[in-house]
Design a protein around this motif. Structure first.
Motif, short mmCIF file in Angstrom:
data_model
loop_
_atom_site.label_atom_id
_atom_site.label_comp_id
_atom_site.label_asym_id
_atom_site.label_seq_id
_atom_site.Cartn_x
_atom_site.Cartn_y
_atom_site.Cartn_z
N GLY A 174 0.66 -1.01 -0.12
CA GLY A 174 0.45 0.08 0.14
C GLY A 174 0.99 1.40 0.00
N ASP A 175 2.37 1.39 0.17
CA ASP A 175 2.71 2.30 -0.59
C ASP A 175 2.59 2.74 -1.56
OD1 ASP A 175 3.48 1.81 2.23
OD2 ASP A 175 5.49 0.55 2.39
N VAL A 176 2.27 4.59 -1.65
CA VAL A 176 3.22 5.19 -2.41
C VAL A 176 4.20 6.04 -2.65
CG1 VAL A 176 2.33 7.56 -3.74
CG2 VAL A 176 0.15 6.05 -2.68
N PHE A 195 -12.57 9.07 -9.60
CA PHE A 195 -13.17 9.54 -8.44
C PHE A 195 -14.24 9.51 -8.56
CE2 PHE A 195 -9.23 12.29 -6.99
CZ PHE A 195 -8.40 11.94 -8.21
N THR A 196 -15.38 10.28 -9.02
CA THR A 196 -17.10 10.39 -8.91
C THR A 196 -17.74 8.84 -9.15
OG1 THR A 196 -17.28 12.41 -10.03
CG2 THR A 196 -18.75 10.91 -10.27
N ILE A 197 -15.98 8.09 -9.59
CA ILE A 197 -17.25 6.83 -9.80
C ILE A 197 -16.94 5.86 -8.75
CG2 ILE A 197 -17.13 4.42 -10.93
CD1 ILE A 197 -16.85 5.10 -13.44
N VAL A 198 -16.23 5.79 -8.28
CA VAL A 198 -15.65 5.14 -5.97
C VAL A 198 -16.38 6.35 -5.38
CG1 VAL A 198 -13.91 5.69 -4.52
CG2 VAL A 198 -13.12 4.96 -6.95
N VAL A 251 -11.06 9.05 1.20
CA VAL A 251 -9.74 8.96 0.94
C VAL A 251 -8.71 9.36 1.62
CG1 VAL A 251 -7.54 7.91 -0.71
CG2 VAL A 251 -10.96 7.55 -1.59
N GLY A 252 -9.28 10.78 2.23
CA GLY A 252 -8.29 11.46 2.24
C GLY A 252 -6.45 12.33 1.54
N LEU A 253 -7.52 12.68 0.67
CA LEU A 253 -6.58 13.37 -0.17
C LEU A 253 -5.79 13.98 0.15
CD1 LEU A 253 -8.77 12.73 -3.27
CD2 LEU A 253 -6.97 11.24 -2.59
N ARG A 273 -0.44 11.44 -6.52
CA ARG A 273 0.04 10.34 -5.42
C ARG A 273 -1.79 10.60 -4.99
NH1 ARG A 273 2.15 14.38 -0.54
NH2 ARG A 273 0.07 16.32 -0.51
N ASP A 274 -2.64 11.82 -4.99
CA ASP A 274 -3.48 11.50 -4.82
C ASP A 274 -4.80 10.32 -5.99
OD1 ASP A 274 -3.63 13.66 -3.01
OD2 ASP A 274 -5.18 15.12 -3.99
N VAL A 275 -4.53 10.28 -7.01
CA VAL A 275 -4.45 9.03 -8.12
C VAL A 275 -4.99 7.98 -7.61
CG1 VAL A 275 -4.35 8.58 -10.01
CG2 VAL A 275 -4.97 11.10 -9.94
N LEU A 276 -3.71 8.04 -6.99
CA LEU A 276 -3.39 6.56 -6.46
C LEU A 276 -3.43 6.45 -4.78
CD1 LEU A 276 0.48 6.01 -7.21
CD2 LEU A 276 -1.35 5.44 -8.82
N ALA A 277 -3.81 6.71 -4.06
CA ALA A 277 -4.72 6.78 -3.20
C ALA A 277 -5.99 6.28 -3.73
CB ALA A 277 -4.47 8.04 -2.52
#
Length: 387
Positions: A174-176, A195-198, A251-253, A273-277
């Motif tokens: 889970g590391d970025v 993002f919207t779909i999640v 998600v904590g972006l 990094r936010d995309v990957l989160a």
């Protein structure tokens, strides 16, 4: 992948629910009854246009002194939309086929006054995937160190004048690994669809909304074909900018902000990094069934998007590795935004994000080539951690 729409569809939306309340519909702040008409200008007479929607309906569009033209960073005027231009018109309906325009936009990949562009050689369907040898497995510490080097080399490989944001996610722990540009903000283009779909899938799981069969079909098209028309529908029916704010909290972006213009979902600001989160949450925290919705949709990404744009670049650059899954993004907003995100190949422990902002005067082929170079450099330096 946002081009903004070249495959237009007509969407009627009236969203009146209060943001934050439970129920099947939640509106973004300031939502208003309106239409979105995606189509082609077929006639112009002073302040009256005729727009043929992709649904086949012919719309009379009334322009007013307050009608805005172009996007936030690429404003223009009515003269830049001659007959034959693909357009997205937002406004207030009068009757069933008349619209008073609040804003006129070109397709996402189209600069005002230009026709849509796509690689002439692009195949209409996805090319058969190629099989790639599995990378050697090394210790997790060695894999992370190699990933850091690969990220730095990918950033350095970007051509002059191209701004990049690069990061990788190790799915085994889970590391970025974000490097020096992983927190840099970029306009999202169609990547915000993920993002919207999640958010929608999460809210469906909690009982906040109920997604219909049509909604699930739209989700599949938004992921695989990057269909802007169905994104319009989902965005308007389920909260618009609130779907982005939800994901930031869920998600904590750190770097993501909703668009300042609530109509322009492609102007959401995101970072690698936010995309990957968001991917990490989608692949681990959603229910197994919803995880599969995401993986299937991204795995079915076609070489050509719903609007005719060639999205076979970056992770989908031919010959596509077997099992590659990707959410692409593209948009012209003064500069060109071209992004590739996802899993490089079947069995890969990595998820990668390559976001780019490129000179507005460059061609899309030049922009694709830059993304291809950065992506190849990145994925070529990744090694699989032993588990």
């Amino acid at each position: 992948m946002i081009i903004r729409r070249v495959l237009p569809v007509l969407v009627l939306v009236a969203v009146l629910a209060t943001a934050g309340c439970g129920g099947t519909v939640r509106s973004s702040a300031g939502a208003r009854a309106r239409h979105v008409v995606n189509g082609t200008v077929t006639a112009e007479s002073g302040s009256t246009w005729t727009v043929l929607a992709t649904t086949g309906a012919s719309w009379t569009v009334q322009l007013t002194p307050t009608t805005r033209y172009g996007r936030t960073h690429q404003p223009t005027d009515a003269a830049h939309f001659p007959v034959g231009s693909p357009v997205r018109v937002l406004g207030t309906p009068s009757g069933t086929t008349t619209l008073t325009a609040r804003q006129v936009l070109p397709s996402l990949s189209v600069r005002p006054g230009q026709a849509a562009t796509a690689r002439p050689a692009s195949p209409p369907t996805t090319a058969p995937p190629t099989t790639t040898a599995a990378p050697p497995r090394v210790s997790p510490a060695t894999a992370d160190a190699a990933a850091g080097t690969a990220v730095a080399q990918a950033v350095a490989a970007a051509p002059g004048g191209v701004a990049v944001g690069v990061a990788v996610l190790d799915q085994t722990d889970g590391d970025v690994v974000a490097g020096s540009t992983g927190a840099t903000g970029f306009e999202s283009a169609s990547v915000v669809k993920l993002f919207t779909i999640v958010d929608l899938l999460h809210r469906s799981e909690t009982g906040d909304i109920t997604l219909s069969a049509d909604d699930m079909t739209a989700i599949g098209r938004a992921l695989s074909l990057s269909d802007d028309d169905v994104m319009d529908t989902l965005w308007e029916e389920y909260g618009g900018t609130q779907t982005v704010s939800d994901v930031v909290s869920l998600v904590g972006l750190h770097d993501t902000t909703p668009p300042s213009d609530p109509d322009e979902w492609g102007e959401t600001v995101i970072s690698a990094r936010d995309v990957l989160a968001v991917y990490r949450y989608a692949f681990t925290a959603l229910s197994p069934a919803d995880q599969q919705v995401i993986r299937t949709g991204l795995g079915n990404a076609a070489d050509t998007g719903a609007d005719g744009f060639d999205q076979a670049f970056g992770l989908l650059d031919p010959p596509r590795p077997a099992g590659a899954t990707a959410k692409q993004g593209w948009m012209s907003d003064g500069d060109l935004y071209l992004h590739t995100t996802g899993v490089p190949a079947a069995g890969s422990p990595w998820v990668v994000a390559v976001l780019t902002r490129q000179p507005g005067g460059d061609s899309w082929d030049t922009a694709r080539s830059a993304v291809d170079t950065v992506t190849r450099t990145l994925t070529g330096g990744l090694t699989a951690p032993a588990v």
